[in-house]
Scaffold this motif. Structure first.
Motif, PDB file in Angstrom:
ATOM      1  N   ASP A   1       1.190   5.346  10.748  1.00  0.00           N
ATOM      2  CA  ASP A   1       0.384   4.463   9.907  1.00  0.00           C
ATOM      3  C   ASP A   1       1.085   3.123   9.764  1.00  0.00           C
ATOM      4  OD1 ASP A   1      -1.883   6.188   9.028  1.00  0.00           O
ATOM      5  OD2 ASP A   1      -0.215   7.434   8.359  1.00  0.00           O
ATOM      6  N   VAL A   2       0.378   2.058  10.102  1.00  0.00           N
ATOM      7  CA  VAL A   2       0.902   0.706   9.980  1.00  0.00           C
ATOM      8  C   VAL A   2       0.246   0.057   8.764  1.00  0.00           C
ATOM      9  CG1 VAL A   2       1.127  -1.560  11.076  1.00  0.00           C
ATOM     10  CG2 VAL A   2       1.245   0.524  12.473  1.00  0.00           C
ATOM     11  N   LEU A   3       1.092  -0.336   7.807  1.00  0.00           N
ATOM     12  CA  LEU A   3       0.612  -1.015   6.613  1.00  0.00           C
ATOM     13  C   LEU A   3       0.958  -2.487   6.754  1.00  0.00           C
ATOM     14  CD1 LEU A   3       1.863   1.554   3.957  1.00  0.00           C
ATOM     15  CD2 LEU A   3      -0.392   1.412   5.010  1.00  0.00           C
ATOM     16  N   ALA A   4      -0.053  -3.306   6.981  1.00  0.00           N
ATOM     17  CA  ALA A   4       0.150  -4.746   7.144  1.00  0.00           C
ATOM     18  C   ALA A   4      -0.069  -5.402   5.784  1.00  0.00           C
ATOM     19  CB  ALA A   4      -0.811  -5.302   8.183  1.00  0.00           C
ATOM     20  N   LEU A   5       1.001  -5.944   5.225  1.00  0.00           N
ATOM     21  CA  LEU A   5       0.945  -6.572   3.913  1.00  0.00           C
ATOM     22  C   LEU A   5       0.680  -8.061   4.070  1.00  0.00           C
ATOM     23  CD1 LEU A   5       2.307  -3.859   3.398  1.00  0.00           C
ATOM     24  CD2 LEU A   5       3.849  -5.002   1.829  1.00  0.00           C
ATOM     25  N   GLU A   6      -0.061  -8.601   3.109  1.00  0.00           N
ATOM     26  CA  GLU A   6      -0.366 -10.024   3.144  1.00  0.00           C
ATOM     27  C   GLU A   6      -0.205 -10.594   1.741  1.00  0.00           C
ATOM     28  OE1 GLU A   6      -4.265 -12.742   3.945  1.00  0.00           O
ATOM     29  OE2 GLU A   6      -3.937 -11.037   5.265  1.00  0.00           O
ATOM     30  N   GLY A   7       0.545 -11.657   1.632  1.00  0.00           N
ATOM     31  CA  GLY A   7       0.754 -12.309   0.345  1.00  0.00           C
ATOM     32  C   GLY A   7       2.194 -12.185  -0.106  1.00  0.00           C
ATOM     33  N   ARG A   8       2.380 -12.170  -1.406  1.00  0.00           N
ATOM     34  CA  ARG A   8       3.709 -12.074  -1.988  1.00  0.00           C
ATOM     35  C   ARG A   8       3.980 -10.610  -2.338  1.00  0.00           C
ATOM     36  NH1 ARG A   8       5.527 -16.908  -4.688  1.00  0.00           N
ATOM     37  NH2 ARG A   8       6.325 -15.580  -6.344  1.00  0.00           N
ATOM     38  N   LEU A   9       5.097 -10.078  -1.885  1.00  0.00           N
ATOM     39  CA  LEU A   9       5.452  -8.707  -2.232  1.00  0.00           C
ATOM     40  C   LEU A   9       6.211  -8.752  -3.558  1.00  0.00           C
ATOM     41  CD1 LEU A   9       5.435  -5.753  -1.780  1.00  0.00           C
ATOM     42  CD2 LEU A   9       7.178  -5.987  -0.025  1.00  0.00           C
ATOM     43  N   ASP A  10       5.412  -8.855  -4.628  1.00  0.00           N
ATOM     44  CA  ASP A  10       5.946  -8.900  -5.985  1.00  0.00           C
ATOM     45  C   ASP A  10       5.378  -7.706  -6.746  1.00  0.00           C
ATOM     46  OD1 ASP A  10       3.323  -9.664  -6.399  1.00  0.00           O
ATOM     47  OD2 ASP A  10       3.805 -11.727  -6.913  1.00  0.00           O
ATOM     48  N   ALA A  11       5.453  -7.728  -8.055  1.00  0.00           N
ATOM     49  CA  ALA A  11       5.067  -6.570  -8.866  1.00  0.00           C
ATOM     50  C   ALA A  11       3.650  -6.070  -8.570  1.00  0.00           C
ATOM     51  CB  ALA A  11       5.213  -6.904 -10.342  1.00  0.00           C
ATOM     52  N   SER A  12       2.697  -6.972  -8.422  1.00  0.00           N
ATOM     53  CA  SER A  12       1.312  -6.517  -8.221  1.00  0.00           C
ATOM     54  C   SER A  12       1.103  -5.863  -6.851  1.00  0.00           C
ATOM     55  CB  SER A  12       0.329  -7.663  -8.426  1.00  0.00           C
ATOM     56  OG  SER A  12       0.599  -8.707  -7.537  1.00  0.00           O
ATOM     57  N   LEU A  13       1.636  -6.460  -5.797  1.00  0.00           N
ATOM     58  CA  LEU A  13       1.491  -5.852  -4.473  1.00  0.00           C
ATOM     59  C   LEU A  13       2.379  -4.614  -4.359  1.00  0.00           C
ATOM     60  CD1 LEU A  13       0.062  -6.026  -1.749  1.00  0.00           C
ATOM     61  CD2 LEU A  13       1.890  -7.494  -0.931  1.00  0.00           C
ATOM     62  N   ALA A  14       3.496  -4.597  -5.067  1.00  0.00           N
ATOM     63  CA  ALA A  14       4.392  -3.436  -5.048  1.00  0.00           C
ATOM     64  C   ALA A  14       3.665  -2.194  -5.570  1.00  0.00           C
ATOM     65  CB  ALA A  14       5.640  -3.721  -5.870  1.00  0.00           C
ATOM     66  N   LYS A  15       2.870  -2.354  -6.625  1.00  0.00           N
ATOM     67  CA  LYS A  15       2.102  -1.221  -7.164  1.00  0.00           C
ATOM     68  C   LYS A  15       1.098  -0.711  -6.143  1.00  0.00           C
ATOM     69  CE  LYS A  15       2.474  -2.660 -11.965  1.00  0.00           C
ATOM     70  NZ  LYS A  15       1.768  -3.234 -13.117  1.00  0.00           N
ATOM     71  N   GLN A  16       0.433  -1.647  -5.467  1.00  0.00           N
ATOM     72  CA  GLN A  16      -0.533  -1.256  -4.436  1.00  0.00           C
ATOM     73  C   GLN A  16       0.163  -0.520  -3.292  1.00  0.00           C
ATOM     74  OE1 GLN A  16      -2.914  -4.554  -3.021  1.00  0.00           O
ATOM     75  NE2 GLN A  16      -3.136  -5.382  -5.079  1.00  0.00           N
ATOM     76  N   LEU A  17       1.334  -1.016  -2.902  1.00  0.00           N
ATOM     77  CA  LEU A  17       2.075  -0.384  -1.811  1.00  0.00           C
ATOM     78  C   LEU A  17       2.488   1.031  -2.194  1.00  0.00           C
ATOM     79  CD1 LEU A  17       3.431  -0.473   0.963  1.00  0.00           C
ATOM     80  CD2 LEU A  17       5.415  -1.550  -0.134  1.00  0.00           C
ATOM     81  N   LYS A  18       3.029   1.204  -3.391  1.00  0.00           N
ATOM     82  CA  LYS A  18       3.433   2.543  -3.847  1.00  0.00           C
ATOM     83  C   LYS A  18       2.245   3.494  -3.836  1.00  0.00           C
ATOM     84  CE  LYS A  18       7.201   1.233  -6.956  1.00  0.00           C
ATOM     85  NZ  LYS A  18       7.625   1.181  -8.368  1.00  0.00           N
ATOM     86  N   SER A  19       1.111   3.027  -4.322  1.00  0.00           N
ATOM     87  CA  SER A  19      -0.095   3.849  -4.367  1.00  0.00           C
ATOM     88  C   SER A  19      -0.555   4.227  -2.962  1.00  0.00           C
ATOM     89  CB  SER A  19      -1.200   3.090  -5.107  1.00  0.00           C
ATOM     90  OG  SER A  19      -2.393   3.813  -5.080  1.00  0.00           O
ATOM     91  N   GLN A  20      -0.555   3.259  -2.059  1.00  0.00           N
ATOM     92  CA  GLN A  20      -0.979   3.515  -0.673  1.00  0.00           C
ATOM     93  C   GLN A  20      -0.062   4.538  -0.005  1.00  0.00           C
ATOM     94  OE1 GLN A  20      -3.650   1.687   1.112  1.00  0.00           O
ATOM     95  NE2 GLN A  20      -3.370   3.421   2.461  1.00  0.00           N
ATOM     96  N   VAL A  21       1.240   4.388  -0.203  1.00  0.00           N
ATOM     97  CA  VAL A  21       2.202   5.321   0.396  1.00  0.00           C
ATOM     98  C   VAL A  21       2.008   6.719  -0.183  1.00  0.00           C
ATOM     99  CG1 VAL A  21       4.662   5.897   0.585  1.00  0.00           C
ATOM    100  CG2 VAL A  21       3.888   3.557   1.043  1.00  0.00           C
ATOM    101  N   GLN A  22       1.810   6.823  -1.490  1.00  0.00           N
ATOM    102  CA  GLN A  22       1.597   8.140  -2.097  1.00  0.00           C
ATOM    103  C   GLN A  22       0.311   8.786  -1.580  1.00  0.00           C
ATOM    104  OE1 GLN A  22       3.791   9.972  -3.799  1.00  0.00           O
ATOM    105  NE2 GLN A  22       5.156   8.255  -3.368  1.00  0.00           N
ATOM    106  N   ASP A  23      -0.731   8.001  -1.378  1.00  0.00           N
ATOM    107  CA  ASP A  23      -1.976   8.524  -0.804  1.00  0.00           C
ATOM    108  C   ASP A  23      -1.740   9.060   0.596  1.00  0.00           C
ATOM    109  OD1 ASP A  23      -3.291   7.795  -3.132  1.00  0.00           O
ATOM    110  OD2 ASP A  23      -4.298   6.044  -2.249  1.00  0.00           O
ATOM    111  N   LEU A  24      -0.973   8.322   1.391  1.00  0.00           N
ATOM    112  CA  LEU A  24      -0.683   8.771   2.758  1.00  0.00           C
ATOM    113  C   LEU A  24       0.147  10.051   2.741  1.00  0.00           C
ATOM    114  CD1 LEU A  24       0.038   5.326   4.443  1.00  0.00           C
ATOM    115  CD2 LEU A  24      -1.860   6.870   4.956  1.00  0.00           C
ATOM    116  N   ILE A  25       1.156  10.099   1.876  1.00  0.00           N
ATOM    117  CA  ILE A  25       1.984  11.305   1.774  1.00  0.00           C
ATOM    118  C   ILE A  25       1.117  12.492   1.364  1.00  0.00           C
ATOM    119  CG2 ILE A  25       3.802  12.415   0.422  1.00  0.00           C
ATOM    120  CD1 ILE A  25       5.235   9.652   0.389  1.00  0.00           C
ATOM    121  N   GLY A  26       0.210  12.269   0.436  1.00  0.00           N
ATOM    122  CA  GLY A  26      -0.702  13.321   0.002  1.00  0.00           C
ATOM    123  C   GLY A  26      -1.566  13.857   1.129  1.00  0.00           C
TER     124      GLY A  26
END
Length: 110
Positions: free
Chosen positions: A12-37
């Motif tokens: 799985d390739v997760l292409a991030l766009e924008g600033r990897l700060d608190a708001s995108l970090a939450k989205q990334l954590k959620s996406q990774v947990q969904d994939l692990i699930g």
């Protein structure tokens, strides 16, 4: 802020766009947990369109790596812009993550 997901050769390739700060970090954590699930534990985080990374972003990358490592998976980083590369190197995370010039090289390394 956006995360685009693509699956290439069972990675799985997760292409991030924008600033990897608190708001995108939450989205990334959620996406990774969904994939692990879903049983997906090998990932590439493509940072080509990320020009800023803060401590929240670093923390989300490390937390994601720990989560997949527990399941014998891995996360590799690709396409770091210079400002992001500098932060990764200053925090010595280049010793923790494998880093590739582009997402295709990172996928092939699996």
């Amino acid at each position: 802020m956006e995360i685009r997901k693509e699956t290439i050769q069972d990675v799985d390739v997760l292409a991030l766009e924008g600033r990897l700060d608190a708001s995108l970090a939450k989205q990334l954590k959620s996406q990774v947990q969904d994939l692990i699930g879903a049983g997906r534990i090998n990932m590439v985080v493509d940072l080509e369109a990320v020009d800023f990374l803060d401590s929240s972003g670093l923390g989300s990358l490390v937390a994601a790596l720990r989560s997949v490592n527990k399941l014998n998976g891995d996360i590799k980083l690709a396409s770091l812009q210079e400002p992001v590369r500098v932060i990764i190197e200053l925090t010595r995370l280049h010793r923790v993550f494998e880093i590739f010039g582009n997402a295709a090289e990172a996928v092939e390394s699996f």
